[in-house]
Design a protein around this motif. Sequence first.
Motif, PDB file in Angstrom:
ATOM      1  N   ALA A 229     -23.677   0.800  31.137  1.00  0.00           N
ATOM      2  CA  ALA A 229     -24.770   1.702  30.781  1.00  0.00           C
ATOM      3  C   ALA A 229     -26.055   0.930  30.489  1.00  0.00           C
ATOM      4  CB  ALA A 229     -24.377   2.560  29.584  1.00  0.00           C
ATOM      5  N   ALA A 230     -25.921  -0.324  30.031  1.00  0.00           N
ATOM      6  CA  ALA A 230     -27.082  -1.161  29.715  1.00  0.00           C
ATOM      7  C   ALA A 230     -27.537  -1.998  30.920  1.00  0.00           C
ATOM      8  CB  ALA A 230     -26.748  -2.079  28.540  1.00  0.00           C
ATOM      9  N   GLY A 231     -26.873  -1.824  32.081  1.00  0.00           N
ATOM     10  CA  GLY A 231     -27.288  -2.516  33.289  1.00  0.00           C
ATOM     11  C   GLY A 231     -26.620  -3.851  33.548  1.00  0.00           C
ATOM     12  N   TYR A 232     -25.577  -4.184  32.791  1.00  0.00           N
ATOM     13  CA  TYR A 232     -24.850  -5.438  33.010  1.00  0.00           C
ATOM     14  C   TYR A 232     -23.758  -5.243  34.054  1.00  0.00           C
ATOM     15  CZ  TYR A 232     -27.100  -7.660  29.029  1.00  0.00           C
ATOM     16  OH  TYR A 232     -28.034  -8.204  28.189  1.00  0.00           O
ATOM     17  N   GLY A 233     -23.292  -6.349  34.607  1.00  0.00           N
ATOM     18  CA  GLY A 233     -22.234  -6.330  35.606  1.00  0.00           C
ATOM     19  C   GLY A 233     -20.854  -6.234  34.981  1.00  0.00           C
ATOM     20  N   SER A 234     -19.868  -6.632  35.747  1.00  0.00           N
ATOM     21  CA  SER A 234     -18.470  -6.533  35.327  1.00  0.00           C
ATOM     22  C   SER A 234     -18.093  -7.636  34.346  1.00  0.00           C
ATOM     23  CB  SER A 234     -17.545  -6.632  36.541  1.00  0.00           C
ATOM     24  OG  SER A 234     -17.774  -5.553  37.409  1.00  0.00           O
ATOM     25  N   ILE A 235     -17.286  -7.260  33.390  1.00  0.00           N
ATOM     26  CA  ILE A 235     -16.735  -8.217  32.431  1.00  0.00           C
ATOM     27  C   ILE A 235     -15.765  -9.138  33.167  1.00  0.00           C
ATOM     28  CG2 ILE A 235     -15.161  -8.442  30.460  1.00  0.00           C
ATOM     29  CD1 ILE A 235     -16.465  -5.948  29.271  1.00  0.00           C
ATOM     30  N   THR A 236     -15.885 -10.434  32.900  1.00  0.00           N
ATOM     31  CA  THR A 236     -14.991 -11.426  33.509  1.00  0.00           C
ATOM     32  C   THR A 236     -13.945 -11.943  32.516  1.00  0.00           C
ATOM     33  OG1 THR A 236     -16.482 -13.247  32.970  1.00  0.00           O
ATOM     34  CG2 THR A 236     -16.789 -12.166  35.118  1.00  0.00           C
ATOM     35  N   THR A 237     -13.944 -11.427  31.311  1.00  0.00           N
ATOM     36  CA  THR A 237     -13.001 -11.863  30.276  1.00  0.00           C
ATOM     37  C   THR A 237     -11.568 -11.695  30.755  1.00  0.00           C
ATOM     38  OG1 THR A 237     -14.546 -11.130  28.570  1.00  0.00           O
ATOM     39  CG2 THR A 237     -12.262 -11.520  27.879  1.00  0.00           C
ATOM     40  N   THR A 238     -10.810 -12.778  30.707  1.00  0.00           N
ATOM     41  CA  THR A 238      -9.391 -12.704  31.034  1.00  0.00           C
ATOM     42  C   THR A 238      -8.596 -12.463  29.761  1.00  0.00           C
ATOM     43  OG1 THR A 238      -9.157 -15.103  30.837  1.00  0.00           O
ATOM     44  CG2 THR A 238      -9.601 -14.222  33.045  1.00  0.00           C
ATOM     45  N   ILE A 239      -7.455 -11.822  29.927  1.00  0.00           N
ATOM     46  CA  ILE A 239      -6.533 -11.590  28.815  1.00  0.00           C
ATOM     47  C   ILE A 239      -5.197 -12.170  29.233  1.00  0.00           C
ATOM     48  CG2 ILE A 239      -5.394  -9.878  27.347  1.00  0.00           C
ATOM     49  CD1 ILE A 239      -7.776  -7.971  28.016  1.00  0.00           C
ATOM     50  N   ASP A 240      -4.786 -13.219  28.536  1.00  0.00           N
ATOM     51  CA  ASP A 240      -3.534 -13.905  28.860  1.00  0.00           C
ATOM     52  C   ASP A 240      -2.714 -14.097  27.593  1.00  0.00           C
ATOM     53  OD1 ASP A 240      -4.005 -14.492  31.698  1.00  0.00           O
ATOM     54  OD2 ASP A 240      -5.610 -15.777  30.952  1.00  0.00           O
ATOM     55  N   ALA A 241      -1.420 -14.221  27.759  1.00  0.00           N
ATOM     56  CA  ALA A 241      -0.555 -14.530  26.623  1.00  0.00           C
ATOM     57  C   ALA A 241      -0.914 -15.909  26.087  1.00  0.00           C
ATOM     58  CB  ALA A 241       0.910 -14.493  27.044  1.00  0.00           C
ATOM     59  N   ALA A 242      -0.964 -16.017  24.772  1.00  0.00           N
ATOM     60  CA  ALA A 242      -1.290 -17.299  24.144  1.00  0.00           C
ATOM     61  C   ALA A 242      -0.196 -18.312  24.443  1.00  0.00           C
ATOM     62  CB  ALA A 242      -1.441 -17.126  22.636  1.00  0.00           C
ATOM     63  N   GLY A 243      -0.631 -19.466  24.880  1.00  0.00           N
ATOM     64  CA  GLY A 243       0.275 -20.591  25.076  1.00  0.00           C
ATOM     65  C   GLY A 243       0.014 -21.599  23.966  1.00  0.00           C
ATOM     66  N   GLN A 244       0.136 -22.845  24.290  1.00  0.00           N
ATOM     67  CA  GLN A 244      -0.097 -23.917  23.331  1.00  0.00           C
ATOM     68  C   GLN A 244      -1.580 -24.010  22.983  1.00  0.00           C
ATOM     69  OE1 GLN A 244       2.174 -26.178  21.840  1.00  0.00           O
ATOM     70  NE2 GLN A 244       0.377 -26.705  20.643  1.00  0.00           N
ATOM     71  N   PHE A 245      -1.882 -24.044  21.705  1.00  0.00           N
ATOM     72  CA  PHE A 245      -3.240 -24.293  21.210  1.00  0.00           C
ATOM     73  C   PHE A 245      -3.312 -25.758  20.827  1.00  0.00           C
ATOM     74  CE2 PHE A 245      -6.187 -24.618  17.550  1.00  0.00           C
ATOM     75  CZ  PHE A 245      -7.341 -24.142  18.135  1.00  0.00           C
ATOM     76  N   TRP A 246      -4.208 -26.473  21.483  1.00  0.00           N
ATOM     77  CA  TRP A 246      -4.376 -27.897  21.199  1.00  0.00           C
ATOM     78  C   TRP A 246      -5.594 -28.063  20.302  1.00  0.00           C
ATOM     79  CZ3 TRP A 246      -0.306 -30.564  22.639  1.00  0.00           C
ATOM     80  CH2 TRP A 246       0.444 -30.117  23.725  1.00  0.00           C
ATOM     81  N   LEU A 247      -5.389 -28.535  19.093  1.00  0.00           N
ATOM     82  CA  LEU A 247      -6.457 -28.727  18.124  1.00  0.00           C
ATOM     83  C   LEU A 247      -7.472 -29.744  18.639  1.00  0.00           C
ATOM     84  CD1 LEU A 247      -6.913 -27.578  15.248  1.00  0.00           C
ATOM     85  CD2 LEU A 247      -5.901 -29.691  14.380  1.00  0.00           C
ATOM     86  N   ALA A 248      -8.748 -29.386  18.552  1.00  0.00           N
ATOM     87  CA  ALA A 248      -9.817 -30.311  18.944  1.00  0.00           C
ATOM     88  C   ALA A 248      -9.948 -31.414  17.894  1.00  0.00           C
ATOM     89  CB  ALA A 248     -11.138 -29.565  19.088  1.00  0.00           C
ATOM     90  N   GLU A 249     -10.643 -32.447  18.265  1.00  0.00           N
ATOM     91  CA  GLU A 249     -10.861 -33.593  17.395  1.00  0.00           C
ATOM     92  C   GLU A 249     -11.598 -33.166  16.111  1.00  0.00           C
ATOM     93  OE1 GLU A 249     -10.770 -34.801  21.712  1.00  0.00           O
ATOM     94  OE2 GLU A 249     -11.645 -33.183  20.565  1.00  0.00           O
ATOM     95  N   GLU A 250     -11.402 -33.933  15.053  1.00  0.00           N
ATOM     96  CA  GLU A 250     -11.960 -33.603  13.732  1.00  0.00           C
ATOM     97  C   GLU A 250     -13.466 -33.367  13.775  1.00  0.00           C
ATOM     98  OE1 GLU A 250     -11.969 -35.201   9.117  1.00  0.00           O
ATOM     99  OE2 GLU A 250     -11.247 -36.532  10.696  1.00  0.00           O
ATOM    100  N   LEU A 251     -14.198 -34.159  14.534  1.00  0.00           N
ATOM    101  CA  LEU A 251     -15.655 -34.022  14.540  1.00  0.00           C
ATOM    102  C   LEU A 251     -16.115 -32.667  15.062  1.00  0.00           C
ATOM    103  CD1 LEU A 251     -17.392 -34.630  17.530  1.00  0.00           C
ATOM    104  CD2 LEU A 251     -15.896 -36.591  17.286  1.00  0.00           C
ATOM    105  N   HIS A 252     -15.261 -31.924  15.775  1.00  0.00           N
ATOM    106  CA  HIS A 252     -15.620 -30.595  16.291  1.00  0.00           C
ATOM    107  C   HIS A 252     -15.270 -29.477  15.319  1.00  0.00           C
ATOM    108  CE1 HIS A 252     -16.721 -32.239  20.124  1.00  0.00           C
ATOM    109  NE2 HIS A 252     -15.570 -32.888  20.181  1.00  0.00           N
TER     110      HIS A 252
END
Length: 183
Positions: free
Chosen positions: A138-161
């Motif tokens: 309605a606001a003139g934007y295109g299609s959403i590209t967001t994917t929805i997937d089952a969560a797998g392994q989450f790898w923690l980023a380095e401390e500085l992040h």
Amino acid sequence: MLFHRIFGDPLDRDFPGSRTAYFAMGCFWGAEKLFWQHDGVLSTAVGYMGGQLANPSYEQTCTGRTGHAETVRVVFDPSVVGYEELLRVFFENHDPTQGDRQGNDVGSQYRSALFTVDDEQADTAARMRATFQTSLSAAGYGSITTTIDAAGQFWLAEELHQQYLDRVPHGYCPVHATGVTCG
């Protein structure tokens, strides 16, 4: 052991009765800050999900060749904030129509993705994505590209992040909101 700069708890602390959600919406620094400021959020951490390489580094992820997305893990109290409200924060604070980018950040590591922990989250995410698509169209934007997937392994980023924008308050990582609200 890594500690959360805002909450003071270990990043791997267990919160009885809590739920966990994973959001990829571009640069994880600004996304994490959005969530740690929200009522009912108990902990946040940044890391990598959705790729093929075990325990990737930031440098490896930034090549775009590992398949990972910069992701925020959000641990929340469902008696204070629901997953649907966190999805509103997600959809309203980035442009989910940009594909493998957010603003000047380009590459698959900056894609819009939801990694769900169960069928209920997957169903809610799909419903909210469809609702937000109506508002964006309605606001003139295109299609959403967001994917929805089952969560797998989450790898923690380095401390500085971790909680980077607390350490570097004026660091680069803008919100790329469209100004469109969810429903």
